[in-house]
Design an enzyme around this catalytic site. Structure first.
Site, mmCIF file in Angstrom:
data_model
loop_
_atom_site.group_PDB
_atom_site.id
_atom_site.type_symbol
_atom_site.label_atom_id
_atom_site.label_comp_id
_atom_site.label_asym_id
_atom_site.label_seq_id
_atom_site.Cartn_x
_atom_site.Cartn_y
_atom_site.Cartn_z
ATOM 1 N N LYS A 1 -7.103 13.880 -5.875
ATOM 2 C CA LYS A 1 -7.216 13.113 -7.117
ATOM 3 C C LYS A 1 -7.736 13.986 -8.256
ATOM 4 O O LYS A 1 -7.276 13.882 -9.397
ATOM 5 C CB LYS A 1 -8.137 11.909 -6.906
ATOM 6 C CG LYS A 1 -7.554 10.843 -5.995
ATOM 7 C CD LYS A 1 -8.259 9.509 -6.132
ATOM 8 C CE LYS A 1 -9.690 9.555 -5.693
ATOM 9 N NZ LYS A 1 -10.323 8.217 -5.696
ATOM 10 N N HIS B 1 14.424 0.749 20.132
ATOM 11 C CA HIS B 1 15.717 1.304 19.738
ATOM 12 C C HIS B 1 15.559 2.437 18.732
ATOM 13 O O HIS B 1 16.531 2.805 18.063
ATOM 14 C CB HIS B 1 16.607 0.192 19.175
ATOM 15 C CG HIS B 1 16.978 -0.837 20.198
ATOM 16 N ND1 HIS B 1 18.099 -0.730 20.996
ATOM 17 C CD2 HIS B 1 16.347 -1.973 20.585
ATOM 18 C CE1 HIS B 1 18.155 -1.772 21.813
ATOM 19 N NE2 HIS B 1 17.105 -2.542 21.584
ATOM 20 N N GLU C 1 -8.661 7.111 8.076
ATOM 21 C CA GLU C 1 -9.579 7.356 6.966
ATOM 22 C C GLU C 1 -11.026 7.295 7.444
ATOM 23 O O GLU C 1 -11.911 7.898 6.838
ATOM 24 C CB GLU C 1 -9.349 6.340 5.843
ATOM 25 C CG GLU C 1 -9.945 6.770 4.509
ATOM 26 C CD GLU C 1 -9.508 5.908 3.352
ATOM 27 O OE1 GLU C 1 -8.680 6.366 2.550
ATOM 28 O OE2 GLU C 1 -9.989 4.754 3.261
#
Length: 554
Positions: free
Chosen positions: A514, A391, A360
């Site tokens: 937004k 793994h 950000e």
């Protein structure tokens, strides 16, 4: 690369850039095995200790010449000048005309720090004292719920920097937490998050922290209103809200309208960016979890790293070194991502926290001067706890086709008495950094396997090596060393942003989505078919409506 005005005063225009390009050409085929084999003192020359943090950066594709050129890049970028501007309160967040002063929040020297001619330290210290006093009331059983019951659960409702930082720190410092208090974090507007969290809690013993600077953040306030309704379904009287909800905000009117006593609103300031705010009142959940004294130790650790960053020469400066290595791989080797690999269960949320802090901040394609850059900027940050990662995705790190520099992080002294477990953990930590660096040649593979040169399976077991990594060793994971570690990465991000000529402290990239969501929300339940977007978005909205609330003719 994006089209637009690419005239830039950034990295590619600096005189040292061409020298680094030429140096990269010479280093491209140099293997770290050779660098170690020819230099027994390589660790001593490429490692640095600050307090209880040791950085080993010797397993990088660098020489003294590399570091000299990279430091010159920092000098030509005026890293020292920008660093001083930040610490003295200049408004280096130019797009929002704000100072960037998370360092003031942990300024344990209490030296004056001025913003618009006012020393902010008295206000900073006052909020820290209020947080500590409130937390001790809750922890000590003085502050109780409306029924007189002790508070047993604290729920932090926030999102982004109001969630990721505090949650990571509370998790990391679990060995220091109050035995009665359980901490919970709600951020996702997906109703499952808030519903599942609250189902296990008792309204009479639950305290909520609503963290929103404006007290209008959609996701946070949606969850906060649901939590208040859930609480009132048991408590009944709206007056009881004041005993179970506190706010971290600057909007006094909205806070009191919600039912929170203004005396229980903890403020912070516009010079505190969200992703750098855990040191502020946003860290109230941390203070409740570990107590005021431990929170101050966290601040002191960060301050120790701040002082090192501010005063150490660039060549012996831990955040600067990490940043320069990041530039080296991102801009000259074409590495697009960077792995964060903590070998410590308590640091398992650190990768997610640094994803936000880094991406950000430096996920920008326009520089401070408003020009589109002509060079790569922010890396993709990702990772997981080390043993689990081995793994899962280490196969790609060892034998894949991409360069992925990695930071390996471990605590020397564990919080458990399970020494055998810890020895295995440390052995794997060390083995992975060695394996990534050294690899295993075809000849070594043949010898170890006892196979003939013509065996086709041999090549599958060859490891090229030459994969760069840093090793960061903490003496022990404590509030102090955690503060140092977080500040180390904060300053690394700052330095990279300076060299890329970016404003690392705005985040306009989150705004467009937004805005569009605000437009789409009422369309989800409108009567007429939606046709005001592109064909894909229109079709998806209409499909959603058909599946949830069928409308004839859609």
């Amino acid at each position: 690369m994006r089209t637009g005005d690419t005239r830039t005063s950034g990295l590619s225009t600096r005189p040292v850039h061409r020298l680094l390009q030429a140096h990269h050409s010479r280093m491209a085929d140099v293997h770290m095995r050779e660098l170690f084999d020819t230099d027994p003192q390589r660790f001593e020359r490429f490692s640095l200790q600050v307090g209880d943090l040791l950085l080993d950066y010797s397993k990088n594709r660098i020489t003294d010449e590399t570091m000299d050129l990279l430091v010159r890049m920092a000098e030509e970028s005026d890293v020292a000048g920008w660093r001083e501007r930040m610490f003295r309160g200049d408004k280096i967040n130019t797009t929002e005309n704000r100072a960037v002063l998370h360092v003031a929040l942990r300024n344990r020297s209490n030296r004056p720090v001025n913003v618009d001619g006012e020393d902010v330290m008295p206000k900073v210290n006052a909020v820290i004292e209020r947080m500590g006093a409130f937390a001790e009331q809750v922890r000590g059983g003085v502050w109780r719920g409306y029924s007189g019951a002790l508070i047993t659960d604290v729920v932090n409702i926030g999102i982004g920097g109001s969630d990721l930082g505090p949650q990571m720190v509370v998790q990391a410092l679990k060995p220091y937490r109050h035995p009665r208090l359980k901490l919970h974090f709600i951020s996702n507007v997906d109703g499952a998050h808030v519903k599942e969290t609250l189902e296990a809690l008792d309204p009479e013993t639950t305290l909520f922290i609503v963290s929103s600077k404006t007290f209008t953040t959609q996701e946070t306030m949606t969850n906060a209103h649901y939590a208040r309704d859930w609480f009132l379904a048991r408590a009944g009287d709206v007056a009881h809200v004041a005993r179970h909800f506190v706010a971290v905000s600057t909007n006094r009117d909205a806070v009191t309208a919600f039912g929170i006593d203004a005396a229980n609103m903890f403020e912070f300031w516009d010079w505190v960016g969200g992703r750098y705010s855990l040191w502020s009142a946003i860290g109230l959940s941390i203070v409740l979890a570990v107590g005021a004294e431990r929170f101050l130790e966290l601040l002191e650790g960060a301050h120790e790293m701040d002082e090192h960053f501010r005063h150490a020469p660039l060549r012996q400066n831990m955040p600067v070194i990490l940043a320069l290595l990041g530039i080296w791989y991102n801009n000259f080797f074409g590495a697009e991502s960077h792995a964060i690999l903590p070998y410590d269960h308590y640091l398992r949320s650190l990768p997610a926290y640094l994803e936000q802090a880094d991406m950000e901040s430096n996920g920008k394609s326009v520089d401070r001067d408003g020009r589109v850059v002509d060079y790569p900027t922010g890396q993709i940050i990702w990772g997981a706890t080390g043993i689990n990662g081995q793994h899962a995705f280490y196969q790609l790190l060892h034998q894949g086709t991409k360069m992925i520099p990695a930071d390996f992080i471990v605590s020397i002294t564990p919080h458990t008495e399970l020494q055998e477990h810890h020895d295995i953990l440390i052995a794997n930590f060390l083995a992975q950094t060695e394996a990534l660096m050294r690899g295993r040649t075809r000849e070594e593979t043949l010898e170890e396997m006892g196979r003939s040169p013509g065996d086709p399976s041999v090549q599958h077991r060859v490891f090229e090596g030459n994969h760069p990594s840093n090793a960061i060793l903490l003496k022990k994971l404590t509030p102090h060393t955690l503060g140092m570690l977080i500040a180390l990465y904060e300053h690394k991000i700052f330095v990279e942003g300076v060299i890329w000529n970016l404003n690392s402290y705005d985040q306009w990239g989150v705004e467009l989505g937004k805005q569009l969501a605000g437009r789409i929300l009422p369309e989800l339940h409108a009567d007429a078919p939606v046709a005001g977007h592109d064909a894909s978005t229109n079709a998806l909205i209409n499909h959603y409506r058909r599946m949830t609330q069928p409308h004839p003719g859609l």
